[in-house]
Design a protein around this motif. Structure first.
Motif, PDB file in Angstrom:
ATOM      1  N   MET A  81     -15.600  24.377   1.576  1.00  0.00           N
ATOM      2  CA  MET A  81     -16.148  24.928   2.956  1.00  0.00           C
ATOM      3  C   MET A  81     -17.665  24.956   2.691  1.00  0.00           C
ATOM      4  N   GLY A  82     -18.327  24.965   4.191  1.00  0.00           N
ATOM      5  CA  GLY A  82     -19.757  25.222   4.383  1.00  0.00           C
ATOM      6  C   GLY A  82     -20.733  24.435   3.479  1.00  0.00           C
ATOM      7  N   ILE A  83     -20.253  23.322   2.993  1.00  0.00           N
ATOM      8  CA  ILE A  83     -21.332  22.319   2.240  1.00  0.00           C
ATOM      9  C   ILE A  83     -22.036  21.490   3.149  1.00  0.00           C
ATOM     10  N   ASN A  84     -23.268  21.520   2.890  1.00  0.00           N
ATOM     11  CA  ASN A  84     -24.332  20.563   3.689  1.00  0.00           C
ATOM     12  C   ASN A  84     -24.401  19.300   2.864  1.00  0.00           C
ATOM     13  N   TRP A  85     -23.465  18.255   3.446  1.00  0.00           N
ATOM     14  CA  TRP A  85     -23.429  17.133   2.630  1.00  0.00           C
ATOM     15  C   TRP A  85     -24.370  15.931   2.792  1.00  0.00           C
ATOM     16  N   GLY A  86     -25.369  16.269   3.945  1.00  0.00           N
ATOM     17  CA  GLY A  86     -26.601  15.660   4.231  1.00  0.00           C
ATOM     18  C   GLY A  86     -27.594  15.603   2.802  1.00  0.00           C
ATOM     19  N   ASN A  87     -27.534  16.496   1.984  1.00  0.00           N
ATOM     20  CA  ASN A  87     -28.209  16.761   0.976  1.00  0.00           C
ATOM     21  C   ASN A  87     -27.993  16.052  -0.015  1.00  0.00           C
ATOM     22  N   VAL A  88     -27.019  14.966  -0.133  1.00  0.00           N
ATOM     23  CA  VAL A  88     -26.865  14.173  -1.406  1.00  0.00           C
ATOM     24  C   VAL A  88     -27.800  13.015  -1.291  1.00  0.00           C
ATOM     25  N   LYS A  89     -27.885  12.426  -2.525  1.00  0.00           N
ATOM     26  CA  LYS A  89     -28.961  11.523  -2.775  1.00  0.00           C
ATOM     27  C   LYS A  89     -28.176  10.033  -2.862  1.00  0.00           C
ATOM     28  N   GLY A  90     -28.914   8.840  -2.514  1.00  0.00           N
ATOM     29  CA  GLY A  90     -28.581   7.791  -2.665  1.00  0.00           C
ATOM     30  C   GLY A  90     -27.056   7.280  -2.032  1.00  0.00           C
ATOM     31  N   LEU A  91     -26.466   6.227  -2.752  1.00  0.00           N
ATOM     32  CA  LEU A  91     -25.410   6.121  -2.016  1.00  0.00           C
ATOM     33  C   LEU A  91     -24.277   7.213  -2.232  1.00  0.00           C
ATOM     34  N   PHE A  92     -23.297   7.499  -1.190  1.00  0.00           N
ATOM     35  CA  PHE A  92     -22.147   8.728  -1.242  1.00  0.00           C
ATOM     36  C   PHE A  92     -20.970   7.949  -0.967  1.00  0.00           C
ATOM     37  N   LYS A  93     -20.195   8.254  -2.158  1.00  0.00           N
ATOM     38  CA  LYS A  93     -18.951   7.399  -1.825  1.00  0.00           C
ATOM     39  C   LYS A  93     -17.909   8.548  -2.436  1.00  0.00           C
ATOM     40  N   ALA A  94     -16.858   9.042  -1.808  1.00  0.00           N
ATOM     41  CA  ALA A  94     -15.882  10.001  -2.131  1.00  0.00           C
ATOM     42  C   ALA A  94     -14.723   9.734  -1.252  1.00  0.00           C
ATOM     43  N   ASP A  95     -13.414  10.341  -1.980  1.00  0.00           N
ATOM     44  CA  ASP A  95     -12.242  10.250  -1.175  1.00  0.00           C
ATOM     45  C   ASP A  95     -11.949  11.837  -1.344  1.00  0.00           C
ATOM     46  N   PHE A  96     -11.093  12.320  -0.148  1.00  0.00           N
ATOM     47  CA  PHE A  96     -10.721  13.480   0.091  1.00  0.00           C
ATOM     48  C   PHE A  96      -9.304  13.682   0.412  1.00  0.00           C
ATOM     49  N   THR A  97      -8.620  14.247  -0.162  1.00  0.00           N
ATOM     50  CA  THR A  97      -7.000  14.541  -0.079  1.00  0.00           C
ATOM     51  C   THR A  97      -6.713  15.937  -0.222  1.00  0.00           C
ATOM     52  N   ASP A  98      -6.155  16.341   1.217  1.00  0.00           N
ATOM     53  CA  ASP A  98      -5.683  17.694   1.078  1.00  0.00           C
ATOM     54  C   ASP A  98      -6.662  18.697   0.568  1.00  0.00           C
ATOM     55  N   CYS A  99      -7.904  18.484   1.256  1.00  0.00           N
ATOM     56  CA  CYS A  99      -8.919  19.462   1.067  1.00  0.00           C
ATOM     57  C   CYS A  99      -9.247  20.224   2.317  1.00  0.00           C
ATOM     58  N   ILE A 100      -9.793  21.376   2.118  1.00  0.00           N
ATOM     59  CA  ILE A 100     -10.435  22.325   3.187  1.00  0.00           C
ATOM     60  C   ILE A 100     -11.945  21.868   3.326  1.00  0.00           C
ATOM     61  N   LEU A 101     -12.221  21.461   4.318  1.00  0.00           N
ATOM     62  CA  LEU A 101     -13.821  21.041   4.421  1.00  0.00           C
ATOM     63  C   LEU A 101     -14.422  21.944   5.885  1.00  0.00           C
ATOM     64  N   ASP A 102     -13.780  23.180   5.941  1.00  0.00           N
ATOM     65  CA  ASP A 102     -14.177  23.684   7.187  1.00  0.00           C
ATOM     66  C   ASP A 102     -15.601  24.140   6.889  1.00  0.00           C
ATOM     67  N   ASN A 103     -16.202  24.040   8.381  1.00  0.00           N
ATOM     68  CA  ASN A 103     -17.514  24.378   8.561  1.00  0.00           C
ATOM     69  C   ASN A 103     -18.495  23.375   7.658  1.00  0.00           C
ATOM     70  N   ALA A 104     -18.066  22.083   7.368  1.00  0.00           N
ATOM     71  CA  ALA A 104     -18.995  21.498   6.434  1.00  0.00           C
ATOM     72  C   ALA A 104     -19.723  20.751   7.481  1.00  0.00           C
ATOM     73  N   VAL A 105     -21.191  20.071   6.903  1.00  0.00           N
ATOM     74  CA  VAL A 105     -21.815  19.492   7.920  1.00  0.00           C
ATOM     75  C   VAL A 105     -22.228  18.152   7.177  1.00  0.00           C
ATOM     76  N   PHE A 106     -22.019  17.077   7.990  1.00  0.00           N
ATOM     77  CA  PHE A 106     -22.280  15.543   7.405  1.00  0.00           C
ATOM     78  C   PHE A 106     -23.530  14.984   8.318  1.00  0.00           C
ATOM     79  N   PRO A 107     -24.570  15.624   8.371  1.00  0.00           N
ATOM     80  CA  PRO A 107     -25.768  14.995   9.224  1.00  0.00           C
ATOM     81  C   PRO A 107     -26.197  13.510   8.872  1.00  0.00           C
ATOM     82  N   ASP A 108     -26.185  12.583   9.624  1.00  0.00           N
ATOM     83  CA  ASP A 108     -26.763  11.337   9.441  1.00  0.00           C
ATOM     84  C   ASP A 108     -26.352  10.620   8.334  1.00  0.00           C
ATOM     85  N   LEU A 109     -25.194  10.976   7.789  1.00  0.00           N
ATOM     86  CA  LEU A 109     -24.611  10.209   6.576  1.00  0.00           C
ATOM     87  C   LEU A 109     -23.756   9.155   7.154  1.00  0.00           C
TER      88      LEU A 109
END
Length: 193
Positions: A81-109
């Motif tokens: 929850m509440g993570i700004n994923w826009g700050n990751v570096k380089g190639l971003f690849k992940a799988d999400f199963t049964d997760c809570i991503l409430d209030n997460a931000v994915f800008p320009d990814l």
């Protein structure tokens, strides 16, 4: 660097039931590591690298991802929850199963072909995000913001709770199902009877 991690690199290690909350875990590389029932809440993971790692039943809410590298990472049953994923570096690849991503931000990814299964995204933000060919399988998208997002051929057929302004996003050949798809008409001055 925290007192727990004394090396700059870890490979094929298992971390179980550990509490790294509010720790600084900066500039450390993890390759093929497993994290199970660990808490990273409010931790600083800046400049660190996670390659081919698995997180299971972990709490990573509000972690800092300053130039963090995340590639081929699996998150299962995690609180993110509440993570700004826009700050990751380089190639971003992940799988999400049964997760809570409430209030997460994915800008320009670029989340092209990402798979989200049974996840909650309440209040999440996808602004300028490339979600083409992404799948939201049985995901709760209540109060999510989709703005200038590319949803080309994205699969929302089992997702629910979404409100997507079709005039502000690219939705070519995206998949939706009834009755949820009726929400796509909300920004038009029409009456559905």
């Amino acid at each position: 660097m925290t007192s727990y991690f004394t090396y700059e690199e870890y490979e094929d290690k298992e971390f179980t039931g550990l509490d790294f909350s509010e720790e600084s875990i900066r500039d450390i590389s993890f390759f093929s590591c497993t994290f199970e029932r660990c808490s990273f809440q409010y931790a600083d993971l800046s400049l660190s690298s996670f390659d081919n790692c698995d997180f299971s039943n972990c709490n990573l809410s509000l972690v800092k991802l300053g130039a963090t590298h995340i590639f081929d990472v699996s998150f299962t049953g995690c609180k993110l929850m509440g993570i700004n994923w826009g700050n990751v570096k380089g190639l971003f690849k992940a799988d999400f199963t049964d997760c809570i991503l409430d209030n997460a931000v994915f800008p320009d990814l670029n989340l092209q072909q990402f798979s989200f299964d049974d996840c909650s995204f309440t209040g999440a933000s996808f602004v300028g995000t490339n979600l083409s060919h992404a799948t939201f399988d049985t995901c709760d998208l209540k109060d999510c913001l989709f703005d200038s997002a590319n949803l080309t051929q994205a699969d929302f057929s089992t997702a629910y709770g979404y409100t997507i302004d079709v005039s502000k996003n690219i939705i070519t050949r995206a998949k939706f199902s009834l009755p949820e798809a009726v929400s796509l008409l909300q920004n038009f001055d029409i009456e559905i009877v």
